[in-house]
Design a protein around this motif. Structure first.
Motif, PDB file in Angstrom:
ATOM      1  N   ILE A 101       1.057  -1.362   0.088  1.00  0.00           N
ATOM      2  CA  ILE A 101       0.053  -0.163  -0.451  1.00  0.00           C
ATOM      3  C   ILE A 101       1.350   1.220  -0.303  1.00  0.00           C
ATOM      4  O   ILE A 101       0.690   1.989  -0.409  1.00  0.00           O
ATOM      5  CB  ILE A 101      -0.946  -0.575   1.298  1.00  0.00           C
ATOM      6  N   ALA A 102       2.057   0.417   0.369  1.00  0.00           N
ATOM      7  CA  ALA A 102       2.573   2.359   0.987  1.00  0.00           C
ATOM      8  C   ALA A 102       3.742   2.661  -0.572  1.00  0.00           C
ATOM      9  O   ALA A 102       3.014   3.776  -1.342  1.00  0.00           O
ATOM     10  CB  ALA A 102       3.824   2.179   2.263  1.00  0.00           C
ATOM     11  N   GLY A 103       3.912   1.416  -1.242  1.00  0.00           N
ATOM     12  CA  GLY A 103       4.273   1.974  -2.678  1.00  0.00           C
ATOM     13  C   GLY A 103       3.995   2.721  -3.718  1.00  0.00           C
ATOM     14  O   GLY A 103       4.037   2.991  -4.178  1.00  0.00           O
ATOM     15  N   PHE A 144       7.900   1.225  -7.456  1.00  0.00           N
ATOM     16  CA  PHE A 144       7.218   0.154  -8.278  1.00  0.00           C
ATOM     17  C   PHE A 144       7.876  -0.420  -7.866  1.00  0.00           C
ATOM     18  O   PHE A 144       7.156  -1.578  -7.235  1.00  0.00           O
ATOM     19  CB  PHE A 144       7.789   0.467  -9.491  1.00  0.00           C
ATOM     20  N   ALA A 145       9.461  -0.533  -6.917  1.00  0.00           N
ATOM     21  CA  ALA A 145      10.304  -2.233  -6.786  1.00  0.00           C
ATOM     22  C   ALA A 145       9.315  -2.287  -5.067  1.00  0.00           C
ATOM     23  O   ALA A 145       9.669  -3.288  -4.707  1.00  0.00           O
ATOM     24  CB  ALA A 145      11.130  -1.444  -6.766  1.00  0.00           C
ATOM     25  N   ILE A 146       9.325  -1.680  -4.646  1.00  0.00           N
ATOM     26  CA  ILE A 146       8.878  -1.436  -2.900  1.00  0.00           C
ATOM     27  C   ILE A 146       7.440  -1.941  -3.627  1.00  0.00           C
ATOM     28  O   ILE A 146       7.478  -2.772  -2.286  1.00  0.00           O
ATOM     29  CB  ILE A 146       8.710   0.319  -2.623  1.00  0.00           C
ATOM     30  N   GLY A 147       6.377  -1.450  -3.912  1.00  0.00           N
ATOM     31  CA  GLY A 147       4.874  -2.061  -3.990  1.00  0.00           C
ATOM     32  C   GLY A 147       5.202  -3.427  -4.492  1.00  0.00           C
ATOM     33  O   GLY A 147       4.501  -4.161  -4.035  1.00  0.00           O
ATOM     34  N   ILE A 148       6.217  -4.096  -5.609  1.00  0.00           N
ATOM     35  CA  ILE A 148       5.942  -5.156  -6.471  1.00  0.00           C
ATOM     36  C   ILE A 148       7.183  -6.064  -4.834  1.00  0.00           C
ATOM     37  O   ILE A 148       6.130  -7.187  -4.464  1.00  0.00           O
ATOM     38  CB  ILE A 148       6.652  -5.359  -6.840  1.00  0.00           C
ATOM     39  N   ALA A 149       8.042  -4.844  -3.862  1.00  0.00           N
ATOM     40  CA  ALA A 149       8.201  -6.231  -2.739  1.00  0.00           C
ATOM     41  C   ALA A 149       6.633  -6.440  -2.400  1.00  0.00           C
ATOM     42  O   ALA A 149       6.763  -7.613  -1.734  1.00  0.00           O
ATOM     43  CB  ALA A 149       9.401  -5.381  -1.985  1.00  0.00           C
TER      44      ALA A 149
END
Length: 301
Positions: free
Chosen positions: A131-133, A287-292
């Motif tokens: 959610i944060a990403g 993007f990477a944070i959300g995908i993680a």
């Protein structure tokens, strides 16, 4: 379907996000918008009813009118989405978060799905990171390279926001309904059939209310084939998301959908329709944070 892992339908649903923005963008840029919607939902209803009949799922039940009514309102949400996508594919999907937040909030408080997060700190972490990403992506994309919001004079932000708000509220409650009726024992084919029958009636109503200017000229064979293809992809998408909602809580499914519907269609808008020169390293990092976060949810739940 009970033995199928929830990751399967949601993964298949993600693939439709690559194709759908392209087909919807092309449809919204063409004349006869409401006429195209009627064809699209008509074909989708045929697909859904035929599939329900093949698998032996009931099409009529005590739930039919309720789901059909939700589908009826869904057609208005689809019209709002088409108007938003006509303005910009990438920005539309980047700011499509309200429906996910509404669905998650309803699942959290009404269906008491907070218990799933309370039982697993790692799952709660994955949901929070996703959610944060996703939220950070929207904030970063709205601002220019220098951190200043893009001037409204250069882009119709208010108009886009109104269309997005319209379908976000409708679809937020729609996603919640998917989970509710799944818990009530309504099969996925039955739900999808009733939903699209209602959407078809809704599309006919919108065409009538908005008049000839929006309906435009009758479609030629090529236009009808285009709606036939689009109907197949949206029907598959709804089936997969409804299926995933029947197998996993809203608070698990929606964060993944939230990130996916921003990352995948945004990249389609940037690459296919050249709606911007690039996102910048900061947005790719988000993007990477959300995908993680999504990866954590996939593995833990």
């Amino acid at each position: 379907m009970e033995v199928v892992p929830w990751q399967l339908p949601i993964s298949l649903g993600l693939f439709t996000m690559v194709v759908n923005p392209i087909l919807i963008k092309r449809a919204t840029g063409l004349p006869s918008r409401t006429r195209r919607m009627v064809w699209m939902f008509g074909f989708a209803a045929c697909y859904a009813v035929l599939f329900a009949w093949i698998v032996g799922a009931p099409i009529v039940g005590t739930w039919t009118l309720a789901i059909g009514a939700i589908g009826f309102v869904n057609s208005l949400g689809a019209y709002c989405q088409w108007r938003a996508v006509d303005i910009s594919v990438s920005r539309t999907y980047l700011f499509t978060q309200a429906d996910d937040f509404i669905a998650m909030a309803l699942g959290y408080f009404v269906l008491h799905e907070y218990a799933h997060l309370a039982d697993s700190a790692l799952l709660a972490t994955g949901v929070a990171v996703a959610i944060a990403g996703g939220t950070a992506i929207s904030v970063a994309r709205y601002r220019g390279a220098d951190g200043v919001a893009v001037p409204a004079a250069t882009f119709p932000w208010k108009q886009l926001a109104l269309w997005i708000a319209g379908y976000s509220v409708i679809w937020g409650f729609g996603h919640f309904a998917m989970r509710v009726f799944a818990l009530e024992g309504v099969s996925v084919p039955s739900f999808v059939a009733a939903w699209y029958l209602g959407s078809y009636v809704g599309a006919l109503s919108i065409r009538f209310l908005l008049g000839r200017a929006e309906a435009g000229a009758p479609l030629d064979a090529r236009g009808i084939r285009g709606m036939l293809l689009l109907a197949s992809t949206i029907a598959i998408a709804l089936f997969m998301w409804t299926w995933s909602q029947s197998l996993a809580p809203i608070t698990v499914v929606q964060p993944i959908k939230q990130v996916a519907e921003m990352v995948i269609p945004t990249m389609v808008g940037l690459i296919v329709f050249k709606e911007a020169q690039g996102l910048g390293r900061g947005v790719y990092a988000r993007f990477a944070i959300g995908i993680a976060g999504c990866a954590i949810i996939f593995i833990v739940f």
